[in-house]
Design a protein around this motif. Structure first.
Motif, PDB file in Angstrom:
ATOM      1  N   ILE A 180      -5.812 -82.290 -32.475  1.00 44.89           N
ATOM      2  CA  ILE A 180      -4.417 -80.860 -32.554  1.00 44.89           C
ATOM      3  C   ILE A 180      -3.736 -81.681 -33.023  1.00 44.89           C
ATOM      4  O   ILE A 180      -2.725 -80.514 -33.964  1.00 44.89           O
ATOM      5  N   GLY A 181      -3.028 -82.803 -32.699  1.00 51.09           N
ATOM      6  CA  GLY A 181      -2.402 -83.456 -33.874  1.00 51.09           C
ATOM      7  C   GLY A 181      -1.883 -83.665 -35.250  1.00 51.09           C
ATOM      8  O   GLY A 181      -1.566 -83.341 -36.121  1.00 51.09           O
ATOM      9  N   LEU A 182      -4.042 -83.647 -35.341  1.00 51.85           N
ATOM     10  CA  LEU A 182      -3.957 -84.120 -36.993  1.00 51.85           C
ATOM     11  C   LEU A 182      -3.590 -82.603 -37.805  1.00 51.85           C
ATOM     12  O   LEU A 182      -3.011 -82.454 -38.836  1.00 51.85           O
ATOM     13  N   LEU A 183      -4.535 -81.670 -36.960  1.00 59.32           N
ATOM     14  CA  LEU A 183      -3.764 -79.922 -37.722  1.00 59.32           C
ATOM     15  C   LEU A 183      -2.775 -79.838 -37.730  1.00 59.32           C
ATOM     16  O   LEU A 183      -2.756 -79.404 -39.188  1.00 59.32           O
ATOM     17  N   LEU A 184      -2.170 -80.709 -36.677  1.00 59.42           N
ATOM     18  CA  LEU A 184      -0.751 -79.852 -37.412  1.00 59.42           C
ATOM     19  C   LEU A 184      -0.228 -80.604 -38.122  1.00 59.42           C
ATOM     20  O   LEU A 184       1.068 -80.085 -38.662  1.00 59.42           O
ATOM     21  N   PHE A 185      -0.245 -81.550 -38.045  1.00 52.40           N
ATOM     22  CA  PHE A 185      -0.118 -82.334 -39.218  1.00 52.40           C
ATOM     23  C   PHE A 185       0.381 -81.852 -40.833  1.00 52.40           C
ATOM     24  O   PHE A 185       0.697 -82.412 -41.398  1.00 52.40           O
ATOM     25  N   VAL A 186      -1.260 -82.139 -40.779  1.00 54.39           N
ATOM     26  CA  VAL A 186      -1.925 -81.358 -42.198  1.00 54.39           C
ATOM     27  C   VAL A 186      -1.350 -80.400 -42.112  1.00 54.39           C
ATOM     28  O   VAL A 186      -0.567 -80.059 -43.444  1.00 54.39           O
ATOM     29  N   GLY A 187      -0.811 -79.768 -41.132  1.00 55.59           N
ATOM     30  CA  GLY A 187      -0.119 -77.784 -41.541  1.00 55.59           C
ATOM     31  C   GLY A 187       1.491 -77.996 -42.099  1.00 55.59           C
ATOM     32  O   GLY A 187       1.702 -77.464 -42.509  1.00 55.59           O
ATOM     33  N   LEU A 188       1.536 -79.252 -41.687  1.00 56.69           N
ATOM     34  CA  LEU A 188       3.040 -79.523 -41.596  1.00 56.69           C
ATOM     35  C   LEU A 188       3.539 -80.118 -43.021  1.00 56.69           C
ATOM     36  O   LEU A 188       4.507 -79.554 -43.835  1.00 56.69           O
TER      37      LEU A 188
END
Length: 441
Positions: free
Chosen positions: A353-361
């Motif tokens: 989840i954190g990885l997807l949020l970071f990539v989204g950022l």
């Protein structure tokens, strides 16, 4: 009555001083300089001194914000992507481990992340993009010049390492050099963003031609003698991105979207090709040793990822000297401050989840900045796009973007891109997002 009148006069003078543009300008320089010299500050005065300096900067920035409260457009200050990513990192306090003190340590690390995010937001709010470019240029010139000066002192004049700063004194042997930053890879990263900043300064005529050429030579010297393979790859990618933006800015508006699609397809094809030829590329860059080190770390990390794949082990930023990080260092036979990849680090610490949020950022900020750079007339809009390209590429092999200077740079670029091309404003108005006009004062 006299004392009361004097106190009121003093408060008014303090408010005017804290709310002045000159104070914001000086504070911006201090913030950027501090964020990119944390290694040197920590080496000289330790963590207590660094945290005291950070606390002082936070207080000054808060004072400046309060003094200029009415001049700040508060709506939509932060992109949702930053809020959600930082919020998820903060939530990891609930499941961080192992160890009884893990939640407290995670909370402190999240507070450290938020502190530098606040500094980045302050810079983005108080200064226009062209003023931010000027500030980064001034700071980078000073830091790179100081780094070369120390390397000359250590490697040429004294021929003795400056161990407290991590300088090995290898300049006379043609490097690698570390400068004020403690590692050749971080010096290469800073020199690369400095090089691109100096080029934008030159193109926007912020500085004279002679000063621009001297600055570019200084940055190029640091890149060459740092000898960081990661920097060379990021430099090549930034060069391609610069050429692409040059072409897009001159394309007819009616056909620009077709060129954007063509570039997207070409970029995907280039990534696939680079992955297929990765071994050959590594050999050409003489980076086999560095790649093997990263491969060992990632292999050990994978052994623990399966235990907490969704939520991760809890946010720590730079690695702590506790399990499971100490286990990984023991297995690889050398100390590591990170996973040597921001994407892998985020995955390990805050899960899928954190990885997807970071990539989204990073991705959303890059798309916004790219569209602004390819459509706006002023060359200054190219700077955030190039910074984000460097961040996105470097993050495959380094974790600089997850803390301090790298994180501050990401926040500044993301906030500026979001405020100049706000999707929330566009949806509220019922029209497609349009870039705002940049003030050049």
């Amino acid at each position: 009555m006299t004392d009361a009148g004097g106190g009121a006069h003093l408060a008014l003078a303090l408010r005017e001083f804290a709310g002045s543009a000159r104070f914001a300008q000086a504070l911006t320089l201090l913030v950027i300089g501090f964020a990119f010299t944390t290694h040197a500050v920590r080496s000289l005065i330790g963590w207590p001194g660094l945290l005291a300096a950070l606390g002082g900067l936070l207080a000054l920035c808060a004072l400046s914000l309060v003094a200029r409260w009415r001049a700040v457009e508060w709506y939509g200050i932060l992109p949702i992507t930053i809020l959600v990513f930082v919020g998820w990192c903060a939530a990891s306090v609930l499941w961080s481990g192992p160890g009884a003190n893990a939640p407290a340590a995670t909370a402190l690390r999240v507070a450290y992340l938020i502190a530098f995010a606040f500094l980045g937001v302050y810079v983005a709010l108080m200064r226009d993009t062209i003023q931010i470019v000027r500030a980064f240029g001034d700071v980078m010139r000073m830091l790179l010049a100081a780094s070369i000066g120390l390397e000359v002192l250590s490697g040429v004049l004294l021929d003795v390492p400056i161990r407290i700063l991590g300088i090995q004194g290898d300049l006379a042997r043609l490097g690698p050099i570390q400068g004020l930053f403690g590692s050749r890879n971080l010096l290469g990263f800073v020199a690369l963003i400095a090089l691109l900043t100096f080029v934008v300064e030159w193109r926007t005529k912020i500085i004279t031609r002679g000063k621009a050429v001297a600055s570019i030579v200084l940055a190029a010297f640091c890149i060459v003698f740092a000898g960081s393979p990661t920097t060379w790859i990021a430099l090549g990618t930034a060069g391609v991105a610069t050429a692409a933006l040059y072409g897009l800015r001159r394309a007819a508006p009616a056909t620009r979207w077709r060129w954007q699609i063509a570039l997207l397809v070409s970029g995907i094809a280039a990534l696939v090709t680079a992955w297929i030829l990765r071994i050959r590329i590594i050999e050409l860059l003489d980076a086999r040793a560095e790649f093997d080190v990263r491969l060992d770390v990632w292999r050990e990390l994978s052994r623990y990822l399966s235990l907490n794949p969704l939520q991760g082990w809890g946010w720590v930023g730079a690695w702590r000297d506790t399990a499971p990080y100490s286990w990984i260092e023991l297995a690889t036979g050398r100390p590591h401050g990170s996973a040597l990849s921001a994407y892998v680090d985020v995955y390990f610490q805050v899960g899928v989840i954190g990885l997807l949020l970071f990539v989204g950022l990073v991705g959303v900020a890059l798309v916004r900045a790219w569209l602004l750079a390819s459509t706006r007339r002023s060359v200054v809009y190219v700077w955030p796009a190039l910074m984000l390209v460097v961040i996105a590429v470097t993050s495959f092999a380094e974790s600089f973007v997850l803390g301090e200077g790298g994180w501050l740079l990401l926040v500044v670029c993301a906030v500026k891109a979001a405020r100049d091309m706000s999707w929330r404003d566009a949806l509220a108005a019922g029209r497609p997002p349009a870039p705002t006009v940049e003030r050049l004062g």
